[in-house]
Design an enzyme around this catalytic site. Structure first.
Site, PDB file in Angstrom:
ATOM      1  N   HIS A 109       0.862  -1.184   0.000  1.00 53.31           N
ATOM      2  CA  HIS A 109       0.000   0.000   0.000  1.00 53.31           C
ATOM      3  C   HIS A 109       0.897   1.232   0.000  1.00 53.31           C
ATOM      4  CE1 HIS A 109      -3.598   2.329   0.630  1.00 53.31           C
ATOM      5  NE2 HIS A 109      -2.946   3.025   1.542  1.00 53.31           N
ATOM      6  N   GLU A 174       9.022   1.282  -3.337  1.00 52.15           N
ATOM      7  CA  GLU A 174       8.221   0.047  -3.350  1.00 52.15           C
ATOM      8  C   GLU A 174       8.973  -1.089  -4.017  1.00 52.15           C
ATOM      9  OE1 GLU A 174       4.097   0.351  -4.612  1.00 52.15           O
ATOM     10  OE2 GLU A 174       4.106   2.492  -4.186  1.00 52.15           O
TER      11      GLU A 174
HETATM   12  C1  GAR Z   1       1.595   0.870  -6.435  1.00 55.18           C
HETATM   13  O1  GAR Z   1       1.962   2.184  -6.095  1.00 55.18           O
HETATM   14  C2  GAR Z   1       0.923   0.188  -5.272  1.00 55.18           C
HETATM   15  O2  GAR Z   1       1.463   0.532  -4.027  1.00 55.18           O
HETATM   16  C3  GAR Z   1      -0.486   0.693  -5.409  1.00 55.18           C
HETATM   17  O3  GAR Z   1      -0.740   0.677  -6.785  1.00 55.18           O
HETATM   18  C4  GAR Z   1       0.487   0.891  -7.490  1.00 55.18           C
HETATM   19  C5  GAR Z   1       0.633  -0.233  -8.480  1.00 55.18           C
HETATM   20  O4  GAR Z   1       1.725  -0.014  -9.318  1.00 55.18           O
HETATM   21  N1  GAR Z   1      -1.401  -0.125  -4.693  1.00 55.18           N
HETATM   22  C6  GAR Z   1      -2.485   0.358  -4.099  1.00 55.18           C
HETATM   23  O5  GAR Z   1      -2.806   1.511  -4.140  1.00 55.18           O
HETATM   24  C7  GAR Z   1      -3.312  -0.681  -3.368  1.00 55.18           C
HETATM   25  N2  GAR Z   1      -4.240  -0.060  -2.502  1.00 55.18           N
HETATM   26  P1  GAR Z   1       2.297  -1.200 -10.216  1.00 55.18           P
HETATM   27  O6  GAR Z   1       1.100  -1.792 -10.962  1.00 55.18           O
HETATM   28  O7  GAR Z   1       3.256  -0.545 -11.147  1.00 55.18           O
HETATM   29  O8  GAR Z   1       2.951  -2.194  -9.310  1.00 55.18           O
END
Ligand code: GAR
Length: 212
Positions: A109, A174
């Site tokens: 998150h 992340e």
């Molecule tokens: C990431 O920033 C993740 O933390 C967020 O969506 C993005 C996905 O990026 N997740 C949430 O907001 C879940 N509540 P990605 O598809 O490039 O990994």
């Protein structure tokens, strides 16, 4: 060899980071499938290019939230996973689904939980005047964005930040954080006591991501 199924909704950059680190560090695990509720999720094409199996469970084709969860669980269970990893999966999952994978369902998150569960985390962090932002990897429990925290990455907020610029820098963090936390999980290096997660080697469960 443990089996990981990753659920995505879009870009899949965390998926990429996990697959790359899993291979580079020779984890006792591999990503056996990537599943999305969106057929056009970019991460699905990337996974196919890596030779990873993919599946789509379209939420619009289901009659209810419960029916979607059951169809999703069937697609997941076809791969007999040890771990189910939510990587930018933007659907809320019901209690029965969460209980089915209890203890082996992880999420990332983009905030320092318990601050800013839900959507628009970066805008809310800026509006609140936070000096730091970040991301959290946690075990999933029925309460949204509330499960035991495995690790957190801290990113300083700049005065010039917009929600977009902050999101970009948190995303870089992340990509370090999720592979680290998942590696501990597949190595059996985590102990959960209620809301507290302990890394059994005593490794720091935080990253401070400073920019030059
Ligand atoms: C990431 O920033 C993740 O933390 C967020 O969506 C993005 C996905 O990026 N997740 C949430 O907001 C879940 N509540 P990605 O598809 O490039 O990994």
């Amino acid at each position: 060899m443990q089996r990981i199924v990753v659920l995505i909704s879009g870009r899949g950059s965390n998926l990429e980071a996990i697959v790359r680190q899993c291979q580079a560090e020779d984890w006792p695990a591999r990503v056996v499938a990537v599943i999305s509720h969106k057929a056009d999720a970019a991460g699905l094409s990337w996974a196919q290019g890596q030779g990873i199996g993919t599946a789509v469970v379209d939420h619009r084709a289901q009659t209810s939230r419960e029916a979607f969860d059951e169809a999703l669980a069937a697609a997941i269970d076809a791969h007999q996973p040890d771990w189910v990893v939510l990587a930018g999966f933007m659907r809320i999952l019901g209690d029965a689904f969460v209980h089915r994978y209890a203890g082996r369902l992880l999420n990332i998150h983009p905030s320092l939980l318990p601050s800013f569960p839900g959507l628009h985390t970066h805008r809310r962090a800026l509006e609140a005047g936070c000096a730091v932002a970040g991301a959290t990897v946690h075990f999933v429990t029925p309460t949204l964005d509330h499960g035991p925290v495995i690790a957190q990455a801290v990113v300083p907020v700049r005065t010039s930040d917009t929600p977009e610029s902050l999101a970009d820098r948190v995303l870089v963090a992340e990509h370090q954080l999720y592979p680290l936390a998942l590696r501990w999980a597949v190595q059996g290096r985590l102990r959960v006591d209620g809301q507290r997660v302990t890394q059994l080697d005593g490794a720091p469960q935080h990253l401070f991501c400073e920019e030059p």
